[in-house]
Enzyme design. Structure first.
Site, short mmCIF file in Angstrom:
data_model
loop_
_atom_site.label_atom_id
_atom_site.label_comp_id
_atom_site.label_asym_id
_atom_site.label_seq_id
_atom_site.Cartn_x
_atom_site.Cartn_y
_atom_site.Cartn_z
N GLU A 231 13.75 8.56 46.13
CA GLU A 231 14.27 8.23 47.46
C GLU A 231 15.58 8.99 47.58
O GLU A 231 16.60 8.57 47.03
CB GLU A 231 14.54 6.72 47.57
CG GLU A 231 13.30 5.87 47.56
CD GLU A 231 12.62 5.78 48.92
OE1 GLU A 231 13.12 6.38 49.88
OE2 GLU A 231 11.58 5.11 49.01
N CYS A 265 21.46 6.58 53.86
CA CYS A 265 20.60 7.76 53.75
C CYS A 265 19.93 8.08 55.08
O CYS A 265 19.68 9.22 55.40
CB CYS A 265 19.57 7.55 52.66
SG CYS A 265 18.66 6.02 52.85
P1 NAD Z 1 23.73 10.29 42.76
O1 NAD Z 1 22.44 11.05 42.74
O2 NAD Z 1 24.97 11.00 42.36
O3 NAD Z 1 23.62 9.02 41.77
C1 NAD Z 1 22.63 8.04 41.92
C2 NAD Z 1 22.39 7.37 40.58
O4 NAD Z 1 21.80 8.30 39.67
C3 NAD Z 1 23.64 6.86 39.89
O5 NAD Z 1 23.33 5.63 39.27
C4 NAD Z 1 23.93 7.95 38.84
O6 NAD Z 1 24.62 7.45 37.71
C5 NAD Z 1 22.52 8.37 38.46
N1 NAD Z 1 22.37 9.75 38.00
C6 NAD Z 1 22.95 10.87 38.51
N2 NAD Z 1 22.50 11.97 37.86
C7 NAD Z 1 21.60 11.54 36.94
C8 NAD Z 1 20.78 12.20 35.97
N3 NAD Z 1 20.80 13.52 35.83
N4 NAD Z 1 19.96 11.42 35.20
C9 NAD Z 1 19.92 10.08 35.36
N5 NAD Z 1 20.68 9.40 36.23
C10 NAD Z 1 21.51 10.12 37.04
O7 NAD Z 1 23.80 9.68 44.21
P2 NAD Z 1 24.98 8.80 44.85
O8 NAD Z 1 26.13 9.70 45.18
O9 NAD Z 1 25.23 7.60 44.01
O10 NAD Z 1 24.29 8.29 46.21
C11 NAD Z 1 24.30 8.97 47.42
C12 NAD Z 1 22.96 9.62 47.67
O11 NAD Z 1 21.91 8.65 47.65
C13 NAD Z 1 22.88 10.25 49.07
O12 NAD Z 1 22.33 11.53 48.96
C14 NAD Z 1 21.95 9.31 49.83
O13 NAD Z 1 21.26 9.92 50.89
C15 NAD Z 1 21.02 8.86 48.75
N6 NAD Z 1 20.33 7.61 49.13
C16 NAD Z 1 19.01 7.67 49.43
C17 NAD Z 1 18.33 6.52 49.84
C18 NAD Z 1 16.87 6.53 50.19
O14 NAD Z 1 16.26 5.47 50.23
N7 NAD Z 1 16.29 7.69 50.46
C19 NAD Z 1 19.03 5.30 49.90
C20 NAD Z 1 20.38 5.28 49.58
C21 NAD Z 1 21.03 6.44 49.19
#
Ligand code: NAD
Length: 423
Positions: A231, A265
């Site tokens: 997502e 998002c």
């Molecule tokens: P992010 O990708 O930086 O982090 C999300 C999670 O992933 C965190 O818990 C982080 O620790 C973990 N993570 C990051 N890199 C990783 C890796 N290589 N391996 C394993 N875990 C890893 O995102 P963010 O800044 O926390 O959130 C914002 C983003 O989330 C925006 O792009 C937003 O659009 C998206 N989002 C999408 C939805 C949806 O349903 N499509 C909903 C909410 C947020």
């Protein structure tokens, strides 16, 4: 390495989290494996009874729970209640009644070459589901996927974002509700912890977060052929035709662009307005936006309509996109600059933007609403589809036939008509 968690509104340091050690990770998965057998042995009806305990607890303790969410995200109390708590309770209500029906074996048609045979589809649990979440909706991003995985007979390992870990709150809710012990386990840490959790070979991964991390997770999962749900980010277009009710639509656009300070998002990130109502709509949207009450860092309990940015890096990204757009001719009608010394960006309405600006092509994830003129249906469909993203969209018109036609032409996962962000 310890990670410090702050209150983004007051900038007060709240506590540190210590990423989990590798040895403990193995124990988490061992526990998940053993509890999963117990979960799978329950009927779906009994699992449904178990999840209701969570919504009962959330309702009884909504005030303290919302306060915790607000203190780490900087969103308003109303947003914590309506977007997160209500969302979880509503999901629980729905699946409490529907899960049995959804998961029961389905009869399917058998083809002629298999004449005389019978076929059916059965839904078996996968095992342990790893759920990795972002910081924008820390409560709902935990409970909705966790509950669904549990209902389907799986054990859950959940890793919240290191920016809003809500340390101890999930455990408090699960223990307080009397939910089955260890069925949902919480593991704290940053992306290295997320990566280490994948190395432990869960049976499935449900990831919500950035497109960048989504790619890394898909790659890591592929090494062990672990199925993944991703997502990811969005750049949602809203398309507004000339026959709409201006006042009602303007209110809808303002809400969908600025709720959660634009850190959703599926918030509106590009709004295409028909040229014949463009000036009137801009004026109305700006007027409503200017009335929104901003959060106040010196008065945490004061009522507000719009909170602050949750993460410093996201705030910088929003400022950079805006600066670049203004440098290339974009016009700011309200907002535009951060409240000095804070993480608050006042809701900002921009016009005179072009398709080569990052503000129009990249995810912004902040309280910025660009309004763009269009003249024909064909043109606006092309503009809306001209994006690397395709999460969701909305079409606003009194002519529902036209709305259906445009909806069908949009290359997105989900479209709302005369509304936005309904998923
Ligand atoms: P992010 O990708 O930086 O982090 C999300 C999670 O992933 C965190 O818990 C982080 O620790 C973990 N993570 C990051 N890199 C990783 C890796 N290589 N391996 C394993 N875990 C890893 O995102 P963010 O800044 O926390 O959130 C914002 C983003 O989330 C925006 O792009 C937003 O659009 C998206 N989002 C999408 C939805 C949806 O349903 N499509 C909903 C909410 C947020």
């Amino acid at each position: 390495m310890k990670i410090n968690v702050i209150n983004p509104l007051t900038k007060e340091s709240l506590y540190d989290i210590e990423p989990i050690q590798e040895k403990e990770l193995e124990e988490v998965y061992d526990k998940a494996k053993s509890i999963q057998k117990k979960i799978a042995s329950l009927s779906v009806k009994d699992r449904a009874k178990e999840i209701v305990k969570i919504s009962d607890y959330l309702i009884d303790h909504h005030k303290t729970i919302c306060d915790r969410v607000v203190s780490e995200t900087g969103k308003t109390t109303f947003e914590a209640l309506s977007n997160e708590l209500f969302g979880i309770c509503d999901t629980i209500d729905y699946y409490r009644d529907q899960a049995e029906k959804i998961l029961k074996p389905q009869k399917v048609h058998t083809s002629l070459v298999l004449m005389g045979k019978k076929s059916r589809i059965e839904f078996d649990p996968m095992g342990t589901v790893l759920i990795i979440a972002p910081w924008n909706y820390p409560l709902i991003q935990c409970f909705v996927p966790s509950i669904l995985a549990f209902l389907a007979g799986n054990a859950v390992v959940y890793k919240p974002s290191e920016i809003t870990p809500l340390k101890g709150l999930y455990e408090e809710i699960l223990d307080g509700a009397g939910f089955m012990k260890d069925a949902i386990q919480i593991v704290y840490g940053g992306k290295d912890t997320g990566a280490a959790l994948i190395e432990q070979k869960p049976d499935k991964i449900h990831f919500t977060g950035s497109t960048r991390a989504g790619k890394q997770i898909m790659e890591a999962a592929s090494k062990n052929l672990i199925p993944v749900d991703l997502e990811l980010g969005g750049k949602d277009p809203a398309i507004v035709f000339e026959d709409v009710n201006i006042e009602k639509t303007a209110n809808g656009l303002v809400w969908a662009a600025f709720t959660n300070a634009g850190q959703s998002c599926t918030s509106i990130e590009r709004c295409y307005v028909h040229e014949s109502i463009f000036d009137e709509m801009t004026e109305k949207v700006v007027a409503i936006t200017k009335k929104l009450r901003l959060a106040n860092p010196d008065c945490e309990n004061c009522e507000a309509d719009v909170g602050c940015m949750t993460a410093e890096f996201q705030l910088k990204k929003v400022e950079e996109q805006l600066k670049d757009a203004v440098g290339r001719g974009a016009k700011v009608h309200c907002g535009g600059t951060k409240v000095e010394g804070s993480m608050i960006i006042p809701p900002t309405v921009v016009t005179e933007v072009t398709n080569d600006m990052d503000l129009i092509t990249e995810e912004t994830f902040g309280p910025i609403l660009p309004l763009i003129k269009f003249s024909t249906e064909k043109e606006v469909i092309e503009m809306a589809n001209d994006s690397e993203y395709g999460l969701s969209a909305s079409v606003w018109s009194k002519d529902l036939k036209r709305a259906d036609r445009v909806t069908a032409s949009l290359k997105v996962g989900n479209v709302s008509i005369n509304n936005h962000m309904l998923t």
